[in-house]
Design a protein around this motif. Structure first.
Motif, short mmCIF file in Angstrom:
data_model
loop_
_atom_site.label_atom_id
_atom_site.label_comp_id
_atom_site.label_asym_id
_atom_site.label_seq_id
_atom_site.Cartn_x
_atom_site.Cartn_y
_atom_site.Cartn_z
N ARG A 12 69.04 -40.58 -39.10
CA ARG A 12 70.11 -40.70 -40.08
C ARG A 12 70.18 -42.13 -40.59
O ARG A 12 70.12 -43.07 -39.80
N ARG A 13 70.32 -42.29 -41.90
CA ARG A 13 70.55 -43.59 -42.50
C ARG A 13 71.94 -43.59 -43.10
O ARG A 13 72.28 -42.71 -43.90
N ASN A 14 72.75 -44.56 -42.71
CA ASN A 14 74.13 -44.67 -43.15
C ASN A 14 74.26 -45.92 -44.01
O ASN A 14 73.95 -47.02 -43.55
#
Length: 125
Positions: free
Chosen positions: A43-45
C-alpha cells in the motif's frame, strides 16, 4: 505478520505530481517485479495533511508535509523478510534500486522501519 513502513520525502527539485507519477509508474513496478511475490499487502499512502501534536495544541499544514509517501509492505513471516533482504542485497538488484531511489527521493530525509504487527482482537473483522 511483519510490516515494513517506508517514509519517503521527495527530492526538492520535483513537484508532488512528478514524484507521485515516478513512484507509481516506475519504482513501484520495479519493486513488484523483484519482490512482489513476497508481499501479502502493498500500500502507498499519500499524505494530504500533516500535524504536530504536543498534547495542548495541534499545528497542521497541507503545504509542509513531513513525508510525500508512506509505503506499507506486509510480509507473511520472518522467512519472507529474510528472502526480501536476500533479494535486495543481490548486487544487480541493490545497484538498480538504489540508483532508482536517487531519481525521486531525498534519501537523507527518508526512513525504513520494520514493525511487528499487533492487531486488537476487536478490529480483526
Amino acid at each position: 505478520m511483519i510490516k515494513i513502513v517506508v517514509l519517503i520525502k521527495k527530492r526538492a527539485d520535483m513537484t508532488t505530481e512528478q514524484f507521485r507519477a515516478y513512484y507509481e509508474d516506475s519504482h513501484t513496478a520495479h519493486a513488484l517485479r523483484h519482490l512482489g511475490h513476497l508481499f501479502v499487502e502493498y500500500r502507498r499512502n499519500y499524505p494530504v495533511f500533516t500535524a504536530r501534536v504536543d498534547g495542548k495544541n495541534v499545528e497542521g499544514s497541507t503545504d509542509r508535509l513531513a513525508y510525500d509517501v508512506i509505503t506499507e509492505i506486509v510480509l507473511r513471516d520472518q522467512a519472507a523478510l529474510d528472502e526480501y533482504f536476500r533479494i535486495l542485497n543481490q548486487p544487480d538488484v541493490s545497484k538498480f534500486l538504489n540508483e532508482d531511489v536517487e531519481k525521486f527521493a531525498d534519501s537523507a530525509a527518508s526512513w525504513f522501519t520494520i514493525c511487528e504487527v499487533e492487531q486488537h482482537k476487536d478490529s480483526a473483522r
